[in-house]
Write an enzyme that holds these catalytic residues in place. Structure first.
Site, short mmCIF file in Angstrom:
data_model
loop_
_atom_site.label_atom_id
_atom_site.label_comp_id
_atom_site.label_asym_id
_atom_site.label_seq_id
_atom_site.Cartn_x
_atom_site.Cartn_y
_atom_site.Cartn_z
N GLY A 1 -32.24 -27.36 -0.08
CA GLY A 1 -33.55 -27.84 -0.50
C GLY A 1 -33.52 -29.34 -0.76
O GLY A 1 -32.48 -29.99 -0.64
N GLY B 1 -35.82 -19.77 -3.40
CA GLY B 1 -36.02 -19.22 -2.07
C GLY B 1 -37.20 -19.77 -1.31
O GLY B 1 -37.50 -19.30 -0.21
N GLU C 1 -27.43 -18.48 -1.20
CA GLU C 1 -27.37 -19.20 -2.48
C GLU C 1 -26.87 -18.28 -3.60
O GLU C 1 -26.09 -18.70 -4.45
CB GLU C 1 -28.74 -19.76 -2.84
CG GLU C 1 -29.15 -20.94 -1.97
CD GLU C 1 -30.58 -21.38 -2.14
OE1 GLU C 1 -30.88 -22.53 -1.80
OE2 GLU C 1 -31.42 -20.58 -2.59
#
Ligand code: 5RP
Length: 237
Positions: A39, A107, A115
């Site tokens: 991310g 997510g 993860e």
């Protein structure tokens, strides 16, 4: 919780993310095996780790996505195959929202299955975020579930039975988003109050649902980038 450090006062969201990421990377020591999240916030952490490696820090890492692996390799960070790793020292990853009890939804980037595996390997797990991610109560985001394509209709039905409206995640062209494992993602919308532990237990028990974005126990510390600096919070166990 420690007080924010005024020395690194930050304003924009990206500056807050970067400050939190840099503070977490500062915990990494020579010889550590580190888990790298996925991310935009984790991207800043990988960037900071790459700079530390260029200055001589001796670490190895496992990545939680192909995207992160690509970035890490480009920065000269030595990556191990996650399949060959059972324990790591520290994992640094972002969140979509996190409550005062360190329960998080992850997510939005679709990497929650890997993860959670990497978080499970780690002796210490630091969540990094800008302060917009800290919420009083979970539930702003849907809970993403990674689902075997073969099981889409079945899992959708099972989710409906436990009160979730499951929506297939699509990309800009209207095609299903596929995870790094070539699975689909169902974003689970909840109506009314939710018992998150019960929901996680129910989701864990559905065949074909490979993993989900409820991280109820997997975060030990939260480094939050704020306008006043980085606030470090430790989970009481
Ligand atoms: C990816 C994740 C990310 O950590 C989460 O979506 C936060 O991302 P960002 O830092 O870009 O806001 O869980 O699966």
């Amino acid at each position: 919780m420690t007080q924010p450090s005024p020395a690194i006062a930050t304003s924009s969201i990206d500056e807050r993310k970067r400050a939190a990421a840099i503070a977490a990377v500062a915990e990494i020591r020579d010889g550590m095996l580190v888990g790298l999240g996925t991310g935009s916030t984790a991207h800043f952490a990988v960037e900071a780790l790459g700079q530390a490696v260029a200055r001589g820090l001796d670490v190895r890492a496992v990545a939680t996505s192909r995207q992160t692996a690509t970035q890490a390799i480009a920065l000269g960070i030595v990556l191990l195959k996650p399949a060959k790793v059972a324990r790591i020292d520290l994992c640094i990853d972002g969140v979509d929202e996190i409550d005062p009890e360190f329960r998080a939804i992850k997510g939005a980037g679709g990497a929650m299955l890997r993860e959670k595996i990497v978080a499970g390997m780690a002796a210490r797990r630091i969540a990094i975020a800008d302060d917009s991610k800290a919420v009083g109560h979970l539930g702003t985001h849907p809970v993403p579930a990674e689902v075997l394509p073969h099981a889409q209709a079945f899992v959708t039905r099972k989710l409906r039975e436990i009160g979730c409206k499951a929506v297939l995640r699509l990309d800009g062209a209207g095609a299903p988003v596929l995870t790094d494992q070539d699975n689909i993602i169902l974003d689970c919308h909840m109506a009314g109050p939710v018992d998150w532990a019960e929901l996680a237990g129910h989701m864990d028990a559905i065949p074909g649902l490979m993993g989900h974005g409820l991280f109820l126990e997997e975060i030990d510390a939260l480094f939050l980038g704020t306008a006043q600096g980085v606030e470090r919070r430790e989970r009481a166990r």
